[in-house]
Scaffold this active site. Structure first.
Site, PDB file in Angstrom:
ATOM      1  N   SER A 190      12.730  -7.606  -7.089  1.00 49.74           N
ATOM      2  CA  SER A 190      12.321  -7.617  -5.646  1.00 49.74           C
ATOM      3  C   SER A 190      12.811  -9.056  -5.191  1.00 49.74           C
ATOM      4  O   SER A 190      13.951  -9.522  -5.241  1.00 49.74           O
ATOM      5  CB  SER A 190      10.863  -7.420  -5.425  1.00 49.74           C
ATOM      6  OG  SER A 190      10.507  -7.331  -4.132  1.00 49.74           O
ATOM      7  N   ASP A 411      13.574   3.612  -2.966  1.00 47.75           N
ATOM      8  CA  ASP A 411      12.852   2.459  -2.645  1.00 47.75           C
ATOM      9  C   ASP A 411      12.573   2.571  -1.197  1.00 47.75           C
ATOM     10  O   ASP A 411      13.511   2.409  -0.294  1.00 47.75           O
ATOM     11  CB  ASP A 411      13.738   1.356  -2.999  1.00 47.75           C
ATOM     12  CG  ASP A 411      13.063  -0.166  -3.175  1.00 47.75           C
ATOM     13  OD1 ASP A 411      12.039  -0.156  -2.512  1.00 47.75           O
ATOM     14  OD2 ASP A 411      13.357  -1.046  -3.806  1.00 47.75           O
ATOM     15  N   HIS A 449      10.093   1.171  -5.779  1.00 43.58           N
ATOM     16  CA  HIS A 449      10.565  -0.149  -5.667  1.00 43.58           C
ATOM     17  C   HIS A 449      10.190  -0.874  -6.774  1.00 43.58           C
ATOM     18  O   HIS A 449       9.211  -0.885  -7.424  1.00 43.58           O
ATOM     19  CB  HIS A 449       9.557  -0.806  -4.790  1.00 43.58           C
ATOM     20  CG  HIS A 449       9.970  -2.450  -4.399  1.00 43.58           C
ATOM     21  ND1 HIS A 449      11.113  -2.640  -4.187  1.00 43.58           N
ATOM     22  CD2 HIS A 449       9.077  -3.356  -4.565  1.00 43.58           C
ATOM     23  CE1 HIS A 449      11.376  -4.038  -4.071  1.00 43.58           C
ATOM     24  NE2 HIS A 449       9.939  -4.594  -4.111  1.00 43.58           N
TER      25      HIS A 449
END
Length: 541
Positions: A190, A411, A449
């Site tokens: 991320s 995601d 994610h």
């Protein structure tokens, strides 16, 4: 900068292991560091480590890894600018014989703001010297209030904090052991994936190998997308899609898209293997009369179409949210896009936090009046140089660095199309052959994610499979090490789906599914026989 710190530290503790561990650790408080100083250095005995309280959430402390080896815990305070306040922790295996001679840097998520103690503990347990940082502020990962009128702190968050962590940790490590690490690695996801690519671009000598997941590398475009999403869902009451309707969307996506060409005989597995091939039209879910939980109103359909469509903002194409078939997952649309309440999504939190505190420096910023073209231009002018990573990795490649990218096809926070854009940009910049010599990219079907979702989501990025009980074939971190240290480039990596324990953690003793991850642009295709839960039933094509 790091060379001066390294020399000072090494000269001070040249006798190194002629001293006791207690003395060596304590002496680290006296070393000279550039733009930093050691706050404390103490031995933590083997057993349970209790992490400090987090910025928000429950006040109780969390015990980590009950069987950690003894280590020297070093706290460093770095001040590369007059407004910097970067907290760093360096954890060193107490005994040289238990150190694997590698350094592992840790990254952050969201707007950062805290040290990842779980990651520090995990790598220490596997014999690494390791370090983490808050990147210069103490706050929840979705809180950007610290950035208002603090451009130096934005720089620290953007790239300087991770670089400071790296150079200071290497100096501390060399002082303690009397020698530098043989190899250095960085792994994160991320915002941590963005930090990873910033390191490769800006400081190619910091790390030999980098594992970057779901990278938020194009920060200005990504957060512009968040503001557009806020307008789409929240500008008027009629457009908002409640979380209670998200399962309807997921079921419709799976009904249409969970049987692509790779499966003969109408085999379904609950995973959309490539959402780009799923040309889903939300209009098929439109209410025929009034509003109800089993349909979407005309305004909601319009919002869904906008969310699932790319946006052209000036010369920039902002990727859509893809129909992944995992929308109702806890780490999916209810958390990131719709929120469990109106305006309470991560998308809204990040969009407001970024534009109010970093771009416009105005807590009264209103997404309703946001102009995407002007907003993206302002974002790039104000923060682009500090927050956006660029695909010129020539220096990293030339010094022999290796990079592995991964991204989940499901995601809902950062579209995997961003990482595809990045990878293809690297190829255009360096050429396909040169890129293949140092970079691999893996897309993970059914994965949300960084992890979770219906697809096999574990490749070692968060501790499973563990480094002690896996190999380069099923662990991206070990594949990276083999590439750096042995010259063995990875091909396929086997991803694993574990059963979930009552505490929502994965059960390392119960495997539900394995699936090969293929180097992009290849995809795993079913051979036509064998269990679809077994990696051996697939081949990369």
């Amino acid at each position: 900068m790091c060379r001066l710190a390294f020399v000072a530290a090494t000269l001070l503790l040249a006798p190194a292991f002629a001293q006791s561990a207690q003395t060596r650790c304590a002496n680290l408080q006296q070393i000279t560091l550039e733009h930093a100083h050691v706050l404390s250095a103490e031995i933590v005995p083997s057993g349970t480590f209790v992490a400090p309280p987090r910025p928000t959430g429950p006040n109780e402390q969390v015990a980590l890894y009950k069987q950690l080896p003894a280590f020297c815990r070093v706290k460093v305070h770095a001040t590369p600018s007059s407004d910097s306040n970067i907290q760093i922790e360096v954890w060193l295996p107490l005994e040289a014989a238990k150190w694997n001679h590698r350094f592992q840097g840790q990254g952050n998520g969201g707007f950062a703001g805290e040290i990842d103690y779980q990651a520090l503990a995990r790598f220490l347990a596997d014999g690494y010297a390791t370090a983490g940082t808050d990147t210069g502020h103490f706050a929840d990962g979705i809180d950007a209030s610290w950035a208002l009128h603090h451009p130096e702190k934005i720089t620290d968050f953007g790239w300087r904090g991770i670089h400071q962590m790296t150079v200071q940790a290497k100096a501390v490590l060399a002082a303690y052991y009397g020698a530098p690490a043989t190899h250095s690695y960085f792994a994160s996801c991320s915002d941590g994936g963005r930090e990873a690519l910033m390191e490769a671009q800006r400081f190619p000598a910091d790390y030999d190998g980098i594992l970057a997941g779901a990278s938020a590398y194009n920060w200005t475009a990504l957060l512009t997308s968040a503001a557009i999403g806020m307008q789409t869902l929240l500008a008027n009451d009629a457009s908002y899609i409640p979380a209670s309707k998200v399962p309807l969307l997921q079921h419709a996506v799976l009904a249409q898209c969970d049987q692509l060409d790779m499966f003969p005989g109408d085999v379904k597995d609950g995973i959309v293997d490539d959402p780009r091939a799923c040309h889903f039209n939300p209009a098929k879910l439109a209410c025929k009369a009034g509003d109800s939980e089993d349909c979407f109103t005309a305004a909601q359909v319009k919002a869904l179409v906008a969310l699932m469509s790319p946006h052209k903002v000036g010369d920039t194409t902002i990727p859509p949210f893809l129909p992944s078939g995992a929308e109702e997952d806890p780490n999916g649309w209810p958390s990131w896009i719709t929120g469990h309440e109106r305006g309470k999504s991560a998308m809204a939190g990040f969009g407001y936090g970024y534009f109010a505190n970093m771009v416009y420096s105005d807590r009264k910023w209103d997404f309703r009046t946001f102009d995407p073209g002007a907003g993206l231009a302002a974002a790039r002018e104000k923060t682009g140089k500090d927050l956006d990573a660029h695909p010129d990795l020539n220096a990293f490649h030339n010094r022999g660095g290796k990079l592995i990218l991964y991204h989940g096809w499901g995601d809902a926070a950062i579209s995997p199309l961003y990482t595809i854009q990045y990878y293809e940009s690297v190829q255009r910049t360096l050429g396909k052959d040169e890129t293949a010599g140092f970079l691999r990219f893996y897309l993970m079907p059914g994965v949300k994610h960084c992890a979770q979702g219906p697809g096999p989501d574990s490749i070692g990025q968060f501790g499973l499979p563990s480094l002690k009980h896996s190999n380069a074939a099923d662990n991206a971190l070990l594949a990276l090490q083999d590439w750096v240290e042995e010259g063995k480039a990875p091909v396929t990596i086997t991803a694993t789906k574990y059963a979930e324990l009552p505490n929502h953690h994965a059960d390392p003793d119960k495997v539900l599914m394995t699936r090969p991850l293929c180097p992009y642009p290849q995809q795993a295709q079913y051979k036509g026989k064998g269990s679809t839960n077994e990696a051996s039933s697939f081949v990369c094509k």
